[in-house]
Design an enzyme around this catalytic site. Structure first.
Site, short mmCIF file in Angstrom:
data_model
loop_
_atom_site.label_atom_id
_atom_site.label_comp_id
_atom_site.label_asym_id
_atom_site.label_seq_id
_atom_site.Cartn_x
_atom_site.Cartn_y
_atom_site.Cartn_z
N LYS A 82 -2.28 18.27 -4.67
CA LYS A 82 -2.08 17.29 -5.77
C LYS A 82 -2.78 17.79 -7.03
CE LYS A 82 0.47 14.46 -3.46
NZ LYS A 82 1.92 14.50 -3.70
N SER A 141 -2.40 11.55 -6.73
CA SER A 141 -3.21 10.69 -5.86
C SER A 141 -4.61 10.53 -6.42
CB SER A 141 -3.28 11.35 -4.48
OG SER A 141 -4.27 10.75 -3.69
N TYR A 163 -4.25 19.06 1.53
CA TYR A 163 -3.29 18.09 0.98
C TYR A 163 -3.72 17.67 -0.42
CZ TYR A 163 -1.85 13.42 -0.28
OH TYR A 163 -1.45 12.34 -1.02
C1 UD1 Z 1 -6.03 8.67 2.73
C2 UD1 Z 1 -6.32 10.09 2.32
C3 UD1 Z 1 -5.79 10.31 0.92
C4 UD1 Z 1 -4.30 10.00 0.89
C5 UD1 Z 1 -4.03 8.60 1.40
C6 UD1 Z 1 -2.53 8.44 1.57
C7 UD1 Z 1 -8.35 10.73 3.53
C8 UD1 Z 1 -9.79 11.10 3.42
N1 UD1 Z 1 -7.75 10.38 2.41
O1 UD1 Z 1 -6.78 7.80 1.86
O2 UD1 Z 1 -6.02 11.63 0.52
O3 UD1 Z 1 -3.81 10.12 -0.44
O4 UD1 Z 1 -4.65 8.39 2.67
O5 UD1 Z 1 -2.22 7.18 2.01
O6 UD1 Z 1 -7.80 10.72 4.61
N2 UD1 Z 1 -10.10 3.27 8.13
C9 UD1 Z 1 -10.68 2.70 9.26
N3 UD1 Z 1 -10.01 2.82 10.45
C10 UD1 Z 1 -8.80 3.45 10.56
C11 UD1 Z 1 -8.23 4.02 9.41
C12 UD1 Z 1 -8.90 3.92 8.20
O7 UD1 Z 1 -11.76 2.13 9.20
O8 UD1 Z 1 -8.26 3.53 11.69
C13 UD1 Z 1 -10.79 3.13 6.83
C14 UD1 Z 1 -11.17 4.46 6.20
O9 UD1 Z 1 -12.44 4.86 6.60
C15 UD1 Z 1 -11.09 4.10 4.71
C16 UD1 Z 1 -10.03 3.00 4.62
O10 UD1 Z 1 -9.89 2.52 5.94
O11 UD1 Z 1 -12.32 3.57 4.29
C17 UD1 Z 1 -8.71 3.50 4.12
O12 UD1 Z 1 -8.31 4.62 4.90
P1 UD1 Z 1 -6.85 5.27 4.77
O13 UD1 Z 1 -5.82 4.22 4.86
O14 UD1 Z 1 -6.77 6.42 5.72
O15 UD1 Z 1 -6.81 5.78 3.25
P2 UD1 Z 1 -7.80 6.79 2.47
O16 UD1 Z 1 -8.70 7.47 3.39
O17 UD1 Z 1 -8.40 6.02 1.34
#
Ligand code: UD1
Length: 342
Positions: free
Chosen positions: A156, A127, A152
């Protein structure tokens, strides 16, 4: 020609899409899965797409005795793609030992059996989380790794190291580590897709459920980041593009690549949370109620991939336009709802 591939976690989100890609490329797939976070129905979706039912063994990779029996039945496999793992960031903070035990024992047991059965090639799902909060963007495979922010992510980082050391000690074993950025979307047929349990923590599943009215409002975590529009930036990669990279990685080893190698899998383009929401709305014609919420602990402000190495060495690149990926996720969401209501 021997062409059997073991796919651990083959009933999961990335596993089903990769199984489709492997079968389409002519490989014979055997799925090892404990159905801990997936269902046999996902395999039915694979069959509807490819017309071929992969052999399925219900086995937990952290159960060494059962796993050894499963490997014994498939000693003629020429490669393993190891997806089986727990992946919920928040849960891993609450239950670190469950994550270390499951993800690391599972990997160690898989490697042990590969060496014992002389199966020479492994593809490992790593990842972008191994880069932590990078100092420079985009990240290349040489960007220094940083301690991951949750157990998690640590599994990795540690998993990559375990594979490196095992390859060093076993010259007949080859490995490719694939560092995924943010995989999203579904198969264009809407026969398979992502099926999160409970309230989704990832962005796109939450966007889809909000658009569908299952959730009232999407919380956008932070609008005051040091980025052009103030929102977090990620590299969202289509799940079908991601799946085809696994086939390319496997073929690279089957074509003679030796030792260990590592590739970023991303599009090379950073997209902000708001840009993703707006692209979803224009691709689907459905609006997503949203509100700005505080930053989420542990989020990095911005990360996207330099994926040119995978292009150069594997001949692979991400192709599917973001709007198409988002439309596929929405079709899948609608199909899941129609099935629930029927
Ligand atoms: C997350 C994990 C990462 C994992 C990946 C798997 C964290 C910090 N990281 O990545 O380790 O490998 O998922 O898919 O959790 N967001 C919103 N509202 C929401 C959900 C997300 O604004 O309800 C934003 C988050 O702040 C982020 C972006 O969307 O900026 C992507 O979030 P997400 O899909 O959870 O992925 P990651 O955080 O990048």
């Amino acid at each position: 020609m021997p062409n059997k591939i073991i796919v651990t976690g083959g009933a999961g989100y990335i596993g089903t899409h990769t199984t489709v890609a492997l079968q389409t490329a002519g490989f014979d797939v055997v799925v090892f899965d404990n159905l801990g976070n997936s269902s046999g129905r996902a395999i039915d979706g694979v069959v509807r797409i490819t017309g071929v039912r992969p052999e399925f063994i219900n086995v937990d990779c952290s159960d060494m005795d059962a796993l050894a029996r499963a490997f014994d039945a498939h000693r003629d496999a020429i490669g393993v793609i190891h997806f089986a793992a727990l992946k919920a960031v928040g849960e891993s903070v609450e239950k670190p030992l469950v994550y270390y035990r499951n993800n690391l024992n599972g990997l160690i047991n898989v490697l042990d059996n590969m060496v014992r059965c002389k199966i020479p090639n492994i593809v490992f799902s790593s990842s972008s989380t191994v880069y932590g909060e990078p100092d420079t963007l985009p990240v290349t495979e040489d960007t220094p790794l940083k301690p991951a922010k949750c157990p998690y992510g640590q599994t990795k980082v540690m998993g990559e190291q375990i594979i490196r050391d095992t390859v060093l000690a076993n010259p007949d074993l080859n490995a490719i580590l694939l560092r995924y950025f943010n995989p999203i979307g579904a198969h264009p047929s809407a026969e398979i897709g992502e099926n999160p349990n409970g309230i989704p923590s990832n962005l796109l599943p939450f966007v889809c459920q909000t658009a569908a009215g299952i959730r009232e409002v999407l919380n956008v975590f932070g609008d005051d980041y040091d980025t052009p529009d103030g929102f977090c930036i990620r590299d969202y990669i289509d799940i079908n593009d991601l799946a085809s990279a696994h086939v390319a990685a496997l073929k690279h080893m089957l074509d003679g690549a030796r030792g260990i190698d590592v590739f970023n899998l991303g599009t090379g383009r950073g997209v902000s949370v708001m840009e993703l929401i707006k692209t979803f709305e224009s691709a689907t014609g459905v609006s997503v109620p949203r509100k700005i919420a505080p930053r989420r602990a542990g989020d990095v402000p911005a990360i996207w991939a330099d994926a040119s190495r995978a292009n150069r060495v594997l001949g692979w690149r991400a192709n599917v336009p973001l709007s198409e990926t988002l439309a596929s996720a929405w079709r899948w969401q609608q199909k899941c709802m129609a099935e629930q209501n029927s």
